[in-house]
Design a protein around this motif. Structure first.
Motif, PDB file in Angstrom:
ATOM      1  N   SER A  29       0.841  -1.194   0.000  1.00 46.35           N
ATOM      2  CA  SER A  29       0.000   0.000   0.000  1.00 46.35           C
ATOM      3  C   SER A  29       0.875   1.242   0.000  1.00 46.35           C
ATOM      4  O   SER A  29       1.805   1.358   0.805  1.00 46.35           O
ATOM      5  CB  SER A  29      -0.921   0.018   1.231  1.00 46.35           C
ATOM      6  OG  SER A  29      -1.951  -0.918   1.103  1.00 46.35           O
TER       7      SER A  29
ATOM      8  N   GLY B  29      -2.106   4.979   1.026  1.00 47.26           N
ATOM      9  CA  GLY B  29      -3.370   4.414   1.465  1.00 47.26           C
ATOM     10  C   GLY B  29      -4.010   3.423   0.519  1.00 47.26           C
ATOM     11  O   GLY B  29      -5.018   2.808   0.870  1.00 47.26           O
TER      12      GLY B  29
ATOM     13  N   GLN C 177     -10.248   1.662   1.622  1.00 47.19           N
ATOM     14  CA  GLN C 177      -8.874   2.152   1.530  1.00 47.19           C
ATOM     15  C   GLN C 177      -8.809   3.670   1.703  1.00 47.19           C
ATOM     16  O   GLN C 177      -7.913   4.181   2.375  1.00 47.19           O
ATOM     17  CB  GLN C 177      -8.267   1.739   0.192  1.00 47.19           C
ATOM     18  CG  GLN C 177      -8.150   0.226   0.051  1.00 47.19           C
ATOM     19  CD  GLN C 177      -7.407  -0.191  -1.195  1.00 47.19           C
ATOM     20  OE1 GLN C 177      -6.195  -0.022  -1.312  1.00 47.19           O
ATOM     21  NE2 GLN C 177      -8.130  -0.752  -2.159  1.00 47.19           N
TER      22      GLN C 177
ATOM     23  N   ASP D 254      -9.690   4.074   5.456  1.00 47.37           N
ATOM     24  CA  ASP D 254      -8.971   3.175   6.365  1.00 47.37           C
ATOM     25  C   ASP D 254      -9.889   2.203   7.106  1.00 47.37           C
ATOM     26  O   ASP D 254      -9.471   1.611   8.108  1.00 47.37           O
ATOM     27  CB  ASP D 254      -8.153   3.961   7.405  1.00 47.37           C
ATOM     28  CG  ASP D 254      -6.872   4.541   6.828  1.00 47.37           C
ATOM     29  OD1 ASP D 254      -6.446   4.075   5.764  1.00 47.37           O
ATOM     30  OD2 ASP D 254      -6.316   5.472   7.423  1.00 47.37           O
TER      31      ASP D 254
ATOM     32  N   TRP E 243      -5.483  11.677  10.074  1.00 50.38           N
ATOM     33  CA  TRP E 243      -6.556  11.132   9.221  1.00 50.38           C
ATOM     34  C   TRP E 243      -7.398  12.252   8.631  1.00 50.38           C
ATOM     35  O   TRP E 243      -7.722  12.240   7.442  1.00 50.38           O
ATOM     36  CB  TRP E 243      -7.415  10.188  10.058  1.00 50.38           C
ATOM     37  CG  TRP E 243      -8.473   9.447   9.302  1.00 50.38           C
ATOM     38  CD1 TRP E 243      -8.356   8.241   8.667  1.00 50.38           C
ATOM     39  CD2 TRP E 243      -9.829   9.873   9.104  1.00 50.38           C
ATOM     40  NE1 TRP E 243      -9.553   7.893   8.091  1.00 50.38           N
ATOM     41  CE2 TRP E 243     -10.472   8.861   8.335  1.00 50.38           C
ATOM     42  CE3 TRP E 243     -10.556  10.984   9.488  1.00 50.38           C
ATOM     43  CZ2 TRP E 243     -11.808   8.949   7.961  1.00 50.38           C
ATOM     44  CZ3 TRP E 243     -11.888  11.079   9.113  1.00 50.38           C
ATOM     45  CH2 TRP E 243     -12.508  10.072   8.356  1.00 50.38           C
TER      46      TRP E 243
ATOM     47  N   LYS F  49      -7.421  12.401   4.749  1.00 56.26           N
ATOM     48  CA  LYS F  49      -8.613  11.848   4.090  1.00 56.26           C
ATOM     49  C   LYS F  49      -9.677  12.899   3.810  1.00 56.26           C
ATOM     50  O   LYS F  49     -10.400  12.772   2.815  1.00 56.26           O
ATOM     51  CB  LYS F  49      -9.227  10.736   4.954  1.00 56.26           C
ATOM     52  CG  LYS F  49      -8.252   9.697   5.455  1.00 56.26           C
ATOM     53  CD  LYS F  49      -7.631   8.898   4.338  1.00 56.26           C
ATOM     54  CE  LYS F  49      -6.718   7.803   4.889  1.00 56.26           C
ATOM     55  NZ  LYS F  49      -6.065   7.019   3.823  1.00 56.26           N
TER      56      LYS F  49
ATOM     57  N   LYS G  91      -8.263  11.669  -4.051  1.00 58.60           N
ATOM     58  CA  LYS G  91      -8.260  10.281  -3.596  1.00 58.60           C
ATOM     59  C   LYS G  91      -8.860   9.360  -4.656  1.00 58.60           C
ATOM     60  O   LYS G  91      -8.335   8.273  -4.931  1.00 58.60           O
ATOM     61  CB  LYS G  91      -9.035  10.144  -2.281  1.00 58.60           C
ATOM     62  CG  LYS G  91      -8.433  10.901  -1.118  1.00 58.60           C
ATOM     63  CD  LYS G  91      -7.027  10.452  -0.802  1.00 58.60           C
ATOM     64  CE  LYS G  91      -6.473  11.196   0.398  1.00 58.60           C
ATOM     65  NZ  LYS G  91      -5.049  10.863   0.643  1.00 58.60           N
TER      66      LYS G  91
END
Length: 866
Positions: free
Chosen positions: A148, A151, A590, A593, A705, A709, A818
Motif C-alpha cells: 500500500s 493508502g 482504503q 482506512d 486522518w 482523508k 483520492k
C-alpha cells in the motif's frame, strides 16, 4: 511585510526563468530565503535560483513541493505572516481549459507519466474468475500481498514484480491449467466403507448414540441441527455407488411412518449449510420398530459423503412449530411448565438466559425441578404473563437454538425417534462425470468458443488451439491481438505436441504461457493518453474491479469510448448502485482506512462485538452508495440528514431512540438531525474505530486522518533526525496535556500544530465512536475547543463539521484526489491537481452533486492519461 500567497509564488515562478523584478524578489527573500537559501538549505530545500530548467523533473518537484507547502498554510512558518485562510480556490476557468497555463510549472508539468500498472491481487483474482468462469477461485494461501502506498494497494509504484511474486504467478497459472487441462488421473479404485453409529457425526442435539444405535430427533434447515453423516467417508472417484442403510423406529406415535432421506453432502461444506444446498439421493419410509435394511444405487461425486436426514420429524426447529410443541406439552403437564418457569424466572425475579437450559444439562435440570415437591405452581397456566413471555421468547433465535436442544433429549429418551443401525457405501460401480468434470468440459468449450454439447477432442488439436487463442487472447490481453502474436502462442502448443506430449499437456503449457504474459498481468502499457482499450480497462477495473465487459469492449472497438459523451455513458452504466459492489467496498475501505476494522477488536468494556464491527463498515458502504447514486451534495459526506444502520446499533452507539421489539434488525435508512454529533464521515463508528486502537483514542492519528482523508493535506513523514523517544510528558493527565507537553519540542511542534487540533476536537468520540463528555482515566471534562491552522476557533466536533461545510471545496478537492489516485494508480501532480480544482469550481457554479463530480473526474485529462 508583504504576505506570501500561492498566487504571488506562482507569479514568482512565472518570472523565474529570468531575473526577478524587485517586488517578487524581495518577497521571496523576506519569506523564503532565510531558511531555504543555497547556504541554509533547511529541510534540504534551496529556493535561491535566478534561472531554472523547467524541463528537469527535479526542478518541477521542488517548486511543486514549495507551492503545496504555501497552499496548505505550512509555509512561511511562524512568526512570519501566515495566510488568513487556505487559498485553494480554483481559478474561474471551464474545467476543460488549462486553468494555470500562465506559469512555467504548469506548462512544463505533463499529465501522467506513471509506470505500467500490474493487476493487484484483487484485480487478478477477479480477472481469473471472469476469464475462466471460476466464481470460487481465490488466491492461494501465501500469495504475496500488495504494497500500500498513499493508502491504496493499486498504485503502480507499489505494484512491483518481485521474484517471489513471479514464482507465485507461475504456480497459480499451473493450478488454473490443472483445473482446465489436468494431467491423466489414475483409474478409479473401488472401496467399501462400513459405518457404525459410533462413526457418525453428532452435532448439537440432532442425534445421539444409545446402546450402539444412533437416534435422530429433529428436523431443521441447518444440517447441524437435523442431520448426521459419516465422519470418515470421502468419495474420491465420481461414480455410481451402492448404499445400504439399516434403520428402525423408536417409540413412534400410533401408525407413524418415518421418512428417511439420504443426501449428497460436500465434505468441505460448513456445518451451518442449509439442507437444500445439497442433492437428495433417495427417500424411504421406515415402518417397523425392528431393523429394516434398504439398498439403492446413487451417484456420488468426488469430495462428497452421504448425509442422513429424518424428513418428517415432529421436533421442528422453526419459530412457528417449536413454541407450539412446548405449548402442547405445557397443556398436558403443568408441572413441566412450572419447571421451565422456575428455571427461566427464578424467585428473585431476574430473568435467565435460555442458554441456561441448553442441551442435556438443561433437560436434567428440568427433570429435577419437576420432582421437587415444593415446585411453585403459581404461574403454571398457559394464560399467565410469564408463560406468554416465555413462549414468545422460545420463538426468538436464542430460544430456538437453546430450548430446541433441550427438548431433543425428551425425544431421545421417550420418542418418537428415528434409529440408524449402520450404513455401508460401496463403489464406484461405474464412473460418471462429476460437477468438476462437467465444469472442466464447459470451460474447455467456452475458451475456444465452441457450442455446448460438443467436445474439444472432436477437433484436430491444432484447430482447437487456434480457436482458443483467437477467442481467449483478446479477452486475456483486454484488446485486439495481431496475427503474429496469435501465431506465437499457437506455436507454444504445437511445438510441445511435436516433442511427444499429449493434447492436455500442450494446452496446459499454452494456458500457463498466457497467464504469465506481461500483457495479461499488466495494463496501461503505453505512455501518454490512453487508447480506447486501455481506457476501457481503467474504467472497468475502477468500477467493476474486473476486466471490461462486452458492452465496454464494444464501445472501445467503435471508438465511442474516446468521446466525452461515450465515456460518460459507460461510466454512468457501470457506476454501482449497491453497497456491496466491489468498487464501493474497495475504495471506501482504503480511502477511509476502514479495512483496519477486519483486524481490530475493541476492548470488552466497550461491549462492541465482532458483528458490530462488520455493521460499522457496512454503514460507510451504504452511506457512500446513497450519496453517489442519488447525486447528493458533497456536503452530505460531512453533515447528512440520515444514516444507514440498524435501529439497535443506532440506539446503542448514536443515542437515537431505543429500538422497539418490532423494529427491523436489517440495515435501513434512519433520519438524523442535521448539525448533530453523529452522522457523516466524522461521526461514524467505523471512522472513529479506524482512527483509534480499540482501547484508547489517538488524537494524533485522528488529526493525521482528517488532514489526509478529509482535507487532502497529508502531513509529511517525521524527519529522520527526530528520535524515537518522546519528550518529557511528566504530569500529563489527559490527551490534551500529553500533546501540549509533546509539542514543546520544536522538532515536533512544526507538524503537531497542524495535526493536533483536528485530533483533539474529535476527543468526544470514544474508541468506538460513542459520544462522551469526560476523559475516562482522569474523569476530567473533555476540553475539545481548538484553534485550527487557519485561525478559526472551533469548540467541538459539531462546529468542525460546520467549518468543513463552509469550506466544502477543501473536501471536494481531497475526494477528487483520492478517487483519481485510486483510479489512475498515481498521486496527482501539480498540473493534475489544478485540473481537479477547476472541476471543483465548475461543480460549485453549477450546483451539482457527488455523482456529477465523480463523472466529471472520470472524464478528466487526468483519468484519460497514463
Amino acid at each position: 511585510m508583504t504576505r506570501l500567497s500561492p498566487a504571488l509564488l506562482l507569479t514568482c515562478l512565472g518570472l523565474a526563468a529570468e531575473p526577478l523584478p524587485p517586488g517578487p524578489a524581495q518577497t521571496l527573500r523576506a519569506n523564503c530565503l532565510g531558511c531555504h537559501s543555497a547556504a541554509a538549505r533547511k529541510g534540504g530545500v534551496n529556493l535561491q535560483h535566478t534561472n531554472l530548467d523547467w524541463s528537469a523533473p527535479a526542478v518541477r518537484a521542488l517548486w511543486q513541493r514549495a507551492l503545496r507547502a504555501v497552499d496548505e498554510g505550512r509555509m512561511p512558518p511562524q512568526p512570519l505572516p501566515r495566510l488568513a485562510a487556505p487559498a485553494r480556490q480554483a481559478p474561474p476557468a471551464h474545467p476543460s481549459s488549462q486553468p494555470t497555463r500562465h506559469t512555467p510549472l504548469t506548462r512544463h508539468t505533463p499529465f501522467g507519466g506513471e509506470l505500467p500498472r500490474r493487476l493487484n491481487g484483487a484485480e487478478y483474482q477477479a480477472t481469473i474468475r471472469e476469464l475462466f468462469d471460476l466464481p470460487k477461485f481465490r488466491l492461494p494461501l501465501g500469495f504475496p500481498p500488495d504494497v500500500s502506498l498513499h493508502g491504496f494497494d493499486n498504485l503502480a509504484a507499489g505494484l512491483t514484480l518481485s521474484a517471489p511474486l513471479l514464482e507465485a504467478y507461475a504456480a497459480t497459472a499451473s493450478e488454473i491449467a490443472d483445473t482446465i487441462f489436468p494431467p491423466p488421473g489414475r483409474p478409479p479404485q473401488p472401496r467399501r466403507w462400513q459405518v457404525p453409529p459410533d462413526d457418525m457425526v453428532i452435532s448439537f442435539s440432532a442425534s445421539t448414540v444409545r446402546n450402539g444405535i444412533l437416534r435422530m430427533a429433529s428436523r431443521a434447515e441447518d444440517v447441524m441441527r437435523s442431520c448426521t453423516w459419516p465422519a470418515r467417508v470421502e468419495i474420491v472417484d465420481s461414480g455410481v455407488y451402492r448404499l445400504t442403510i439399516t434403520a428402525s423406529r423408536f417409540a413412534p406415535r400410533p401408525g407413524q411412518a418415518m421418512t428417511l432421506e439420504l443426501w449428497a453432502r460436500e465434505v468441505d461444506a460448513t456445518d451451518r449449510s442449509k439442507i437444500h444446498a445439497f442433492r437428495r439421493l433417495h427417500a424411504v419410509p421406515v415402518t417397523a420398530d425392528s431393523p429394516q435394511t434398504f439398498t439403492f444405487e446413487a451417484e456420488l461425486y468426488a469430495g462428497q459423503t452421504p448425509l442422513i436426514r429424518w424428513a418428517d420429524a415432529e421436533l421442528d426447529h422453526t419459530s412457528e412449530q417449536l413454541p407450539a410443541l412446548f405449548r402442547e406439552r405445557f397443556a398436558r403437564n403443568p408441572r413441566l411448565l412450572a419447571a421451565y418457569l422456575h428455571a427461566l424466572y427464578p424467585p428473585d425475579g431476574t430473568p435467565q438466559s435460555p442458554a441456561r437450559l441448553r442441551g442435556r444439562n438443561g433437560y436434567d435440570l428440568i427433570n429435577r425441578l419437576m420432582l421437587d415437591p415444593n415446585l411453585d405452581m403459581t404461574h403454571a397456566t398457559l394464560d399467565s404473563d410469564r408463560t406468554r413471555r416465555m413462549l414468545q421468547m422460545i420463538g426468538t433465535i436464542g430460544g430456538l437454538n437453546n430450548l430446541h436442544d433441550t427438548l431433543a433429549h425428551e425425544y431421545f429418551d421417550h420418542g418418537p425417534s428415528l434409529q440408524i443401525h449402520g450404513l455401508t457405501v460401496e463403489g464406484p460401480l461405474r464412473p460418471v462425470p462429476g460437477p468438476k468434470d462437467k465444469q472442466r468440459q464447459r470451460i474447455q468449450l467456452s475458451l475456444a468458443n465452441l457450442p455446448p454439447g460438443s467436445s474439444p477432442h472432436s477437433l484436430p488439436p491444432a484447430e482447437y488451439a487456434r480457436r482458443l487463442v483467437d477467442h481467449l487472447l483478446p479477452l486475456a490481453f483486454r484488446r485486439p491481438v495481431d496475427e503474429a502474436t496469435r501465431d506465437t502462442f499457437r506455436n507454444i502448443a504445437t511445438r510441445h505436441w511435436q516433442q511427444g506430449h499429449s493434447f492436455e499437456e500442450g494446452m496446459h503449457l499454452l494456458l500457463r504461457s498466457i497467464l504469465i504474459s506481461p500483457r495479461f498481468l499488466y495494463r496501461d502499457m503505453q505512455p501518454g493518453a490512453l487508447d480506447a482499450y486501455d481506457l476501457a480497462s481503467r474504467l472497468s477495473y475502477l468500477l467493476r474491479l474486473a476486466p471490461p465487459d462486452a458492452p465496454l469492449l464494444a464501445a472501445a472497438r467503435s471508438g465511442r469510448l474516446l468521446t466525452p459523451a461515450g465515456l460518460r455513458a459507460e461510466a454512468e452504466r457501470l457506476l454501482p448502485a449497491k453497497p456491496d459492489s466491489p468498487f464501493v467496498r474497495s475504495f471506501t475501505s482504503q480511502w477511509l482506512d476502514t479495512r483496519k476494522l477486519a483486524s481490530l477488536m475493541p476492548d470488552p468494556s466497550f461491549n462492541f462485538p465482532e458483528a458490530d464491527l462488520a455493521l460499522a463498515r457496512q454503514e460507510v458502504e451504504w452511506f457512500f452508495t446513497e450519496i453517489l447514486s442519488r447525486n447528493l451534495p458533497l456536503s452530505t459526506f460531512i453533515d447528512p440528514s440520515f444514516t444507514f444502520t440498524t435501529p439497535q446499533f443506532a440506539a446503542r452507539n448514536y443515542g437515537l431512540p431505543a429500538a422497539g421489539p418490532d423494529q427491523p434488525r436489517a440495515i435501513t435508512r434512519l433520519p438524523l438531525p442535521p448539525g448533530g454529533r453523529h452522522g457523516g464521515l466524522l461521526g461514524m463508528a467505523a471512522t472513529m474505530l479506524a482512527t483509534a486502537n480499540g482501547v484508547d483514542t489517538q488524537p494524533v492519528l485522528r488529526g493525521v486522518w482528517v488532514l489526509d482523508k478529509i482535507l487532502g493535506m497529508p502531513p509529511p513523514a517525521p524527519p529522520a533526525d527526530v528520535p524515537a523517544l518522546t519528550p518529557d510528558v511528566a504530569g500529563a493527565t489527559t490527551p490534551r496535556d500529553l500533546l501540549a507537553a509533546h509539542t514543546k519540542d520544536a522538532r515536533c511542534a512544526s507538524c503537531h500544530t497542524r495535526i493536533d487540533p483536528f485530533g483533539l476536537v474529535l476527543e468526544n468520540y470514544d474508541p468506538v465512536g460513542r459520544w462522551r463528555d469526560r476523559w475516562p482515566k482522569s474523569n476530567r471534562p473533555i476540553a475539545s475547543a481548538v484553534v485550527l491552522p487557519d485561525g478559526a476557533s472551533i469548540r467541538d466536533a459539531v462546529e468542525l463539521k460546520r467549518w468543513l461545510v463552509a469550506n466544502i471545496d477543501l473536501f471536494a478537492a481531497s475526494y477528487g484526489e483520492k478517487l483519481l489516485t485510486y483510479a489512475t494508480g498515481r498521486v496527482p501532480n501539480f498540473a493534475e491537481r489544478q485540473e481537479i480544482r477547476a472541476l471543483v469550481a465548475a461543480l460549485r457554479r453549477r450546483g451539482g452533486g457527488a455523482r456529477d463530480f465523480t463523472l466529471a473526474l472520470l472524464n478528466s485529462q487526468n483519468f484519460r492519461t497514463r
